[in-house]
Design an enzyme around this catalytic site. Structure first.
Site, PDB file in Angstrom:
ATOM      1  N   ASP A  20       0.815  -1.212   0.000  1.00 36.60           N
ATOM      2  CA  ASP A  20       0.000   0.000   0.000  1.00 36.60           C
ATOM      3  C   ASP A  20       0.850   1.264   0.000  1.00 36.60           C
ATOM      4  O   ASP A  20       0.619   2.184  -0.791  1.00 36.60           O
ATOM      5  CB  ASP A  20      -0.942   0.007   1.209  1.00 36.60           C
ATOM      6  CG  ASP A  20      -2.060  -1.020   1.073  1.00 36.60           C
ATOM      7  OD1 ASP A  20      -2.088  -1.736   0.054  1.00 36.60           O
ATOM      8  OD2 ASP A  20      -2.889  -1.117   1.986  1.00 36.60           O
ATOM      9  N   ARG A 102       0.997   6.692  17.027  1.00 34.87           N
ATOM     10  CA  ARG A 102       0.802   7.649  15.942  1.00 34.87           C
ATOM     11  C   ARG A 102       1.404   9.031  16.207  1.00 34.87           C
ATOM     12  O   ARG A 102       1.988   9.630  15.303  1.00 34.87           O
ATOM     13  CB  ARG A 102      -0.686   7.776  15.598  1.00 34.87           C
ATOM     14  CG  ARG A 102      -1.347   6.500  15.075  1.00 34.87           C
ATOM     15  CD  ARG A 102      -0.405   5.594  14.372  1.00 34.87           C
ATOM     16  NE  ARG A 102      -1.066   4.476  13.703  1.00 34.87           N
ATOM     17  CZ  ARG A 102      -0.432   3.368  13.335  1.00 34.87           C
ATOM     18  NH1 ARG A 102       0.859   3.234  13.616  1.00 34.87           N
ATOM     19  NH2 ARG A 102      -1.067   2.407  12.708  1.00 34.87           N
ATOM     20  N   ASP A 131      -6.783   6.297  12.494  1.00 32.31           N
ATOM     21  CA  ASP A 131      -5.390   6.692  12.320  1.00 32.31           C
ATOM     22  C   ASP A 131      -5.232   7.972  11.507  1.00 32.31           C
ATOM     23  O   ASP A 131      -4.338   8.774  11.767  1.00 32.31           O
ATOM     24  CB  ASP A 131      -4.594   5.561  11.674  1.00 32.31           C
ATOM     25  CG  ASP A 131      -4.134   4.527  12.692  1.00 32.31           C
ATOM     26  OD1 ASP A 131      -4.171   4.831  13.897  1.00 32.31           O
ATOM     27  OD2 ASP A 131      -3.743   3.418  12.283  1.00 32.31           O
ATOM     28  N   SER A 185      -5.916  -7.615   8.510  1.00 29.18           N
ATOM     29  CA  SER A 185      -4.803  -6.662   8.490  1.00 29.18           C
ATOM     30  C   SER A 185      -4.205  -6.565   9.885  1.00 29.18           C
ATOM     31  O   SER A 185      -4.906  -6.743  10.890  1.00 29.18           O
ATOM     32  CB  SER A 185      -5.286  -5.287   8.021  1.00 29.18           C
ATOM     33  OG  SER A 185      -6.183  -4.738   8.964  1.00 29.18           O
TER      34      SER A 185
END
Length: 414
Positions: A20, A102, A131, A185
């Site tokens: 990705d 993050r 996110d 995922s």
């Protein structure tokens, strides 16, 4: 496609080396005609990161524009440990493993942009999740002028088939297992693993055991319990079994111990900040041990009033982190209060690890508020006069008596 006038000249991309973000790298070059700098953070995800460098070079990124950094110590010291001083759990269960990573990634994206003259940063978060919010709120808090590019909200590559076609068209290497539908995922760092999607989307169906990567099934864990001791200083773990270690080393060791005994599994349906509910499988073995031990040492070193107030503040604090407000004044205000509460949270806790459970079985501290002479059922040598309790109870009962008398009087008037 000609680049719009507002197109950035140089972009720092949060780059994993996976399919990705490799597609995003090429898409940024094509869509905006810009130079791309890649940033790959080692947060303890357990993967070899040098392949990300090779992949970026293969896709045409200049060697001097490839940043790969080991941030494990900073991650645990400056983000995980402060959060654990608060015993933070989102919706009472989730230890915020993805959420707390993050702001650090965004911090470095913004710092690299400043040092390289880049005018934008980019991330690979989708438009459905939390996110994107976390990355962007952190970036804007640190640099209000920064441009943030979120390709998943802009491009038309909305299916796995289209992503594969784009990759093949632009000669982006595709791992064999990426040609089919991935079963779920995964996001991982030193604090936890998070698995979502596909085989996990129906919350009524038990997650298959192969989803779990860091913990053995509790039923298969050792039949003999293991006892460990964690030492704290001002709320932060500093040693395991008397051996002093760095923050990241401590969490790594606790992961090993917790995973061995099947501790830290969580199957959670949570309320995302963007509005929908999602089901995730989380593994936080080291964090689960750390939380249990931290509460254990707080139980003998913190005053009741401070502990209860801190517990009241915790849900708000956890929600701020979950929603992406790490770099906000309200989180910093709460952090200041939490850190002050930890001044005497120093000592050692003994945990028993057995079949998926970490339980405090002993705790001691030079800062302890526990007084055996006051609570003993034996002779207390005058440390506590039980007669004092009578007046205390009468004062506490006064308002209850007045209410009962009022209710009786009103009832008699009917």
């Amino acid at each position: 496609m000609s680049a719009p006038k507002t197109a950035p000249k140089k972009v720092v991309l949060a780059y994993s080396g996976g399919l990705d973000t490799s597609i995003i790298l090429k898409w940024l070059e094509i869509e905006y005609g810009c130079e791309v700098i890649t940033f790959t953070a080692d947060l303890g995800q357990g993967e070899e990161l040098e392949p990300a460098r090779a992949k970026a070079e293969l896709l045409g990124v200049k060697p001097e524009n490839i940043y790969i950094e080991d941030l494990r110590e900073e991650f645990v010291r400056d983000f995980v440990f402060p959060m654990f001083r608060a015993n933070a759990q989102y919706e009472g269960l989730y230890l915020l493993g993805t959420s707390i990573a993050r702001p650090l990634i965004s911090k470095r994206l913004v710092e690299i942009a400043a040092s390289t003259g880049a005018d934008a940063v980019a991330h690979g978060a989708t438009g459905k999740g939390n996110d994107q919010v976390r990355f962007e709120l952190a970036a804007y808090a640190l640099n209000p002028e920064i441009k943030v590019i979120a390709p998943w909200r802009e491009w038309d590559l909305q299916s796995r088939t289209k992503l594969i076609e784009f990759a093949e068209l632009h000669q982006i290497p595709i791992a064999k297992d990426k040609r089919g539908e991935a079963p779920f995922s995964v996001d991982a760092n030193l604090l936890h693993t998070s698995s979502e999607g596909k085989v996990l989307e129906d919350p009524a169906i038990d997650a298959p055991d192969y989803v779990y990567q860091r913990t053995v099934h509790p039923e298969d864990a050792p039949n003999t319990p293991e006892f460990i001791e964690i030492t704290f200083e001002k709320g932060d773990a500093t040693a395991i079994d008397g051996v002093e270690m760095s923050p990241a080393t401590i969490l790594t060791k606790l992961n090993e111990l917790g995973g061995k005994h099947g501790c830290g599994r969580l199957d959670l349906v949570e309320g995302r900040f963007v509005g929908m509910k999602s089901r995730g499988i989380y593994e936080t073995p080291g964090g689960t041990l750390l939380l249990e031990a931290h509460r254990g040492i707080e139980s003998i070193t913190m005053d009741r009033g401070a502990m209860h107030l801190k517990d009241e503040l915790m849900p708000k604090y956890a929600e701020l982190i979950y929603n992406g407000f790490w770099f906000s004044p309200e989180r910093e205000m709460l952090q200041a209060a939490i850190d002050l509460s930890q001044e005497h949270v120093t000592g050692t806790v003994r945990l028993k690890l057995y079949k998926g459970v970490a339980r405090t079985v002993g705790r001691w501290s030079d800062h302890s508020l526990y007084s055996e002479s006051h609570v003993t059922f034996e002779e207390d040598a005058g440390a506590y006069d039980q007669k004092d309790a009578a007046g205390f109870i009468q004062l506490q009962a006064l308002r209850l008596k007045l209410i009962a008398m009022r209710d009786r009087r009103v009832k008699s008037l009917k």
